[in-house]
Design an enzyme around this catalytic site. Structure first.
Site, mmCIF file in Angstrom:
data_model
loop_
_atom_site.group_PDB
_atom_site.id
_atom_site.type_symbol
_atom_site.label_atom_id
_atom_site.label_comp_id
_atom_site.label_asym_id
_atom_site.label_seq_id
_atom_site.Cartn_x
_atom_site.Cartn_y
_atom_site.Cartn_z
ATOM 1 N N HIS A 75 16.315 57.213 -17.245
ATOM 2 C CA HIS A 75 17.183 56.169 -16.713
ATOM 3 C C HIS A 75 18.304 56.617 -16.067
ATOM 4 O O HIS A 75 18.899 56.561 -14.847
ATOM 5 C CB HIS A 75 17.478 55.238 -17.867
ATOM 6 N N ASP A 104 25.190 59.001 17.033
ATOM 7 C CA ASP A 104 24.254 59.119 15.936
ATOM 8 C C ASP A 104 25.225 60.240 15.026
ATOM 9 O O ASP A 104 26.432 60.581 15.376
ATOM 10 C CB ASP A 104 23.084 59.863 16.585
ATOM 11 N N TRP A 140 20.098 63.264 -19.025
ATOM 12 C CA TRP A 140 20.469 63.544 -17.833
ATOM 13 C C TRP A 140 21.253 64.583 -17.598
ATOM 14 O O TRP A 140 21.026 65.360 -16.408
ATOM 15 C CB TRP A 140 21.044 62.284 -16.846
ATOM 16 N N SER A 170 19.002 68.139 -0.503
ATOM 17 C CA SER A 170 19.228 66.888 0.310
ATOM 18 C C SER A 170 20.446 66.426 0.121
ATOM 19 O O SER A 170 21.257 66.138 1.537
ATOM 20 C CB SER A 170 18.526 65.769 -0.394
ATOM 21 N N SER A 171 21.469 66.662 -0.693
ATOM 22 C CA SER A 171 22.691 66.176 -0.844
ATOM 23 C C SER A 171 23.622 67.151 -0.142
ATOM 24 O O SER A 171 24.566 66.561 0.337
ATOM 25 C CB SER A 171 23.314 66.046 -2.349
ATOM 26 N N SER A 269 37.889 48.700 -0.038
ATOM 27 C CA SER A 269 38.828 48.664 0.854
ATOM 28 C C SER A 269 38.383 47.902 2.191
ATOM 29 O O SER A 269 39.275 46.926 2.590
ATOM 30 C CB SER A 269 39.505 50.229 1.220
ATOM 31 N N HIS A 303 36.931 68.049 -20.060
ATOM 32 C CA HIS A 303 37.069 67.024 -20.934
ATOM 33 C C HIS A 303 35.721 66.426 -21.403
ATOM 34 O O HIS A 303 35.816 65.534 -22.420
ATOM 35 C CB HIS A 303 38.091 65.625 -20.329
ATOM 36 N N THR A 329 44.249 57.119 -8.947
ATOM 37 C CA THR A 329 43.406 55.859 -8.928
ATOM 38 C C THR A 329 43.982 54.733 -9.139
ATOM 39 O O THR A 329 43.958 53.447 -8.457
ATOM 40 C CB THR A 329 42.524 56.064 -10.260
ATOM 41 N N LYS A 332 45.256 53.374 -5.758
ATOM 42 C CA LYS A 332 44.601 52.622 -5.252
ATOM 43 C C LYS A 332 44.322 51.160 -5.675
ATOM 44 O O LYS A 332 44.235 49.976 -4.963
ATOM 45 C CB LYS A 332 43.048 53.302 -5.388
ATOM 46 N N ARG A 451 25.309 57.615 -29.723
ATOM 47 C CA ARG A 451 24.294 57.813 -28.428
ATOM 48 C C ARG A 451 23.060 58.350 -28.929
ATOM 49 O O ARG A 451 22.821 58.833 -29.666
ATOM 50 C CB ARG A 451 25.009 58.340 -27.329
#
Lengths: 630, 216
Positions: A75, A104, A140, A170-171, A269, A303, A329, A332, A451
């Site tokens: 997941h 392009d 993960w 890929s990234s 935005s 952290h 943040t 924003k 968890r």
């Protein structure tokens, strides 16, 4: 030119399955990304429902512990690498060139390679269910030594390592392509401080990706060496250190959460500015906040590790830097509110999702500030509070923004509107469901529920809350069902969307819906972050009636040369996938290995698949180089 | 607005008007030059190299946290400083021939460029030979990839660097083939410059590796 056959342009869209496999058109690749990622999103969602059904009641036996580990690992991995990142890439591929007025991406074939690596990386990961003896089961984040051979003996983790390497390549090549495209292919006049904010978000995400992903690539290589060649990088028994994994992983993993959210900030935005019929409030501050968040995101990774026993000084520094993230943040959030303030609002589904995002994402941000306080983190780390927090950033953040972006841009991509009634049902189900699901997780986490447990006893006082969460999960799933139905229903309707259905501000609305293969036949001057608005109403103008009509599509049959389609990115990808399978099975003396120990080599056996994959890879590489790009 | 300011503004507007003139029928690009003035390929090469620095930084960090965990006889004292120094010299020298190759083609001396590219690839092979020699020496002393965390880190770090050198050699060979087939001329030699960027980067990484492995 019509008499010269060789010079005939291929302005018309080719059709058929081969045209999609060999396409280098950024819009088609964007659609491939989006469709594939939505399918993975649904698969990841089904895994989430299995988790929630298992946890709905105490002492449940729907799945056994081993299966549960595989399901929550898949997941998380699916949602991060196969759904949210590629959904952002899909919108980026489709809209970044349109928004900067380009024909392009800078490297169309690399773009195609990025898609195929994503698709085959995902398929490789999921094939572990069938041929790996079980899916990966270490979460993960793959914490060593849990992910070492001794504790996870199936091939699941090997599949996980190799598929993440493919997805990482890929990234990175996607990021390189976006950076060059955005820096190099802007329309005349579009300086960096006139970029649409979605383009800013994609630029920043791409920079994060190219600097963060190499760290996990190294971490995964070392894990592979531990599992395959008996090294002990992460094994305390051999004087290795599990914390090395955590540092290398989170140096990637923390920027990764911003990789997933930055384009979403951009989408919000765009949606809010257009639907408030106002310029974005505080454009420069928004752009600087993008840069600020991304820079700070490289200084906060530990952290995630307050509980491992670092020095108090290290704890204090990383906690302090984590608080700093709240500043850009917060800028924003306030600028979005300023954008809506006294706007002439168009309250459609896209706007609702964007507005819902502001409120819900703020809760996610506040949870993050709480977790950055070291003593609080010690108390609630590894509880459901953390699960609730990061779902409030990734679901209430990224997923809500992606829904907003879908309702906003669907008319541009297809020429058809999504149904507003179904959309609003989708919105309200999502809001109610996610609040029941994720807000409750914070509470049950403070009550002490850890968890990654597959079940819990009936006397813990968690029963009611878990049941509420599960009901919430199914409400969210019902909302997604309405969304999918909406997609299919809308595709069967007539194309009624004009070029500019929302009275947009940015260049993608200046061409037809959907745009022609070459995007634009001509370009308008860019003198502000909202060039189309300037062209329609005049510079510095307010919203008014009777805008000037702008159409840069050239009627869809302008005489423009387009890059050649290419099969070689797919060939290269297949080569890499075969190499990956060779590594997974070969080096352990599996059936695919060829014994060459008699030749006195350091490796005991050379996998046949590995060698074959290299051959295919080189065929692809030579074909690629030999094919003219133009 | 001052007169100069007006003049500048006017010139700016005129420049913009020129830029926005678009050949509607046959233009390949909406705007001829790139926004930064850099070729796409050159820009992407620099950004790729930036990304690669993190890859090596992570490997170096791994080496540095592990280097103090073993006694000298478990590995570090079997390193061959003489071979490594020779290798460093060879690789630095190869950067010189790479620069001279680029200069040669800029001066339209194609044969000279091919010769210098071949020399660069040869120095790369000599470097790899030196690395194989040192690996063989370590293995003969019983120090292999899985002996201890120091040896694992050493082989991983220098192995990934050696792989980069190997890729660079293949790259240069492809440049030579392309040049022989007429694909590289004095007006079209960006490919040589790009290969050079990569080669110099790999060279520079080795200078850092040599320092942290052999000198400190």
């Amino acid at each position: 030119m019509a008499t010269n056959v060789l010079a005939l342009p291929r302005a018309a869209e080719p059709t058929g399955i081969m045209s999609w496999i060999t396409t280098v058109d950024h819009k088609r690749i964007g659609i491939l990304y989006l469709v594939t990622a939505v399918i993975f999103f649904i698969i990841g969602g089904i895994e989430a429902l299995i988790i929630r059904t298992q946890l709905a009641t105490p002492s449940s036996t729907l799945v056994d512990p081993a299966t549960y580990n595989q399901v929550f690992t898949m997941h998380g991995t699916t949602m991060v690498f196969l759904a949210l990142m590629p959904l952002n890439s899909g919108f980026g591929n489709y809209f970044v060139p349109l928004m900067i007025g380009a024909r392009d991406m800078a490297f169309p074939r690399l773009n195609s390679l990025g898609y195929w690596l994503f698709l085959f990386g995902g398929l490789l990961l999921y094939s572990s269910f069938l041929i790996g003896g079980g899916a990966p089961d270490a979460g993960w984040f793959g914490y060593a030594p849990l992910s070492e051979r001794a504790y996870s003996p199936t091939h699941g983790i090997d599949f996980w390592i190799l598929s993440l390497q493919l997805l990482g390549i890929s990234s990175i090549i996607g990021g390189l392509n976006f950076i060059v495209t955005i820096l190099n292919m802007r329309a005349p006049g579009m300086t960096l401080n006139r970029l649409p904010l979605f383009v800013w978000g994609t630029l920043v995400t791409s920079l994060l990706a190219i600097f963060a992903i190499p760290s996990i690539s190294v971490a995964l290589f070392l894990l592979l060496f531990d599992r395959t060649f008996a090294t002990s990088f992460y094994l305390p028994g051999g004087s290795g250190d599990p914390l090395l994994w955590q540092h290398l992983f989170w140096f990637f993993g923390h920027p990764e959460v911003y990789i997933m959210i930055m384009p979403s900030f951009g989408i919000i935005s765009e949606v809010l500015a257009t639907n408030s019929r106002k310029p974005i409030f505080g454009y420069a501050a928004m752009a600087f906040a993008f840069a600020g968040i991304s820079f700070v995101s490289f200084t906060v990774w530990a952290h995630h590790m307050f509980a491992v026993g670092m020095s108090p000084l290290a704890d204090a520094i990383f906690a302090g830097m984590s608080f700093v993230v709240g500043v850009p943040t917060g800028i924003k959030i306030f600028n979005w509110l300023g954008t809506i303030w006294r706007g002439s609002l168009r309250v459609n589904t896209a706007f609702l999702f964007a507005a819902g995002f502001i409120g819900q994402f703020t809760i996610g941000g506040l949870g993050g500030i709480m977790l950055a306080v070291v003593p609080v983190d010690w108390q609630i780390t590894d509880t459901y509070f953390v699960v609730g927090h990061f779902h409030y950033t990734l679901f209430a953040g990224t997923v809500l923004a992606l829904f907003a972006g879908t309702y906003y841009w669907f008319p541009k991509m297809t020429g058809r509107f999504l149904n507003e009634k179904l959309g609003q049902i989708h919105f309200w189900l999502t809001m109610v469901g996610m609040t029941m699901l994720f807000l409750t997780m914070h509470y049950v986490g403070v009550l002490g529920m850890p968890r990654r447990i597959y079940t819990y006893g009936p006397n813990m006082g968690w029963d009611l809350w878990n049941l509420i969460e599960t009901i919430g999960a199914f409400i969210v799933a019902l909302g997604v069902l309405f969304f999918i139905v909406n997609l299919f229903k809308s595709m069967r309707q007539k194309a009624t969307a004009t070029n500019d259905p929302w009275d947009g501000q940015t260049l993608e609305w200046a061409t037809s819906s959907p745009p022609p293969a070459y995007n634009f036949a001509s370009m308008i001057p860019v003198n502000s972050p909202r060039p189309l608005w300037d062209a329609k109403y005049g510079p510095h103008s307010e919203f008014a009636s009777n805008p000037k009509k702008i159409d840069l599509s050239g009627g869809g049959n302008a005489n423009v040369h387009l890059p050649n389609p290419s099969i070689w990115p797919l060939v290269l990808t297949i080569g890499l996938v075969i190499i990956a399978i060779g590594i997974i099975f070969g080096f352990n003396g599996g059936a695919l290995a060829l014994d060459i120990s008699s030749m006195g080599m350091a490796v005991q056996s050379l996998p046949i698949a590995f060698a074959g994959g290299i051959v295919v890879f080189f065929i692809g590489l030579v074909g690629w180089i030999a094919q003219p790009a133009g | 607005m001052s007169a100069v300011g007006k003049l500048e503004h006017g010139a700016h507007r005129a420049g913009q008007a020129l830029e926005t003139v678009v050949d509607q029928a046959h233009s390949q690009e909406l705007h001829a030059a790139t926004s930064t003035g850099l070729d796409h390929r050159k820009l992407v090469m620099w950004v790729f190299i930036a990304s690669e620095t993190i890859f090596f930084a992570a490997l170096m960090a791994t080496y540095l946290v592990n280097r103090g965990k073993v006694t000298p006889e478990d590995g570090p004292e079997h390193l061959n400083l003489a071979v490594a120094s020779f290798n460093t010299f060879i690789l630095l020298f190869s950067s010189l021939t790479m620069v001279m190759a680029l200069q040669a083609i800029e001066n339209a001396k194609k044969r000279r460029m091919i010769f210098l590219l071949a020399a660069t690839a040869l120095w790369g092979l000599v470097f790899l030979g030196g690395q194989v020699y040192e690996y063989a020496e370590l293995i003969a002393n019983g120090i292999t990839f899985d002996s201890n965390v120091w040896s694992s880190s050493f082989f991983a770090l220098t192995g990934f660097h050696g792989t980069h050198v190997f890729v660079g050699i293949i790259w240069i060979c492809m440049l030579i083939i392309r040049a022989l087939r007429g694909g590289i001329t004095e007006n079209n030699h960006l490919a040589v410059e790009l290969g050079g960027l990569y080669w110099h980067f790999v060279d520079l990484v080795w200078v850092v590796l040599f320092t942290i492995i052999y000198l400190i």
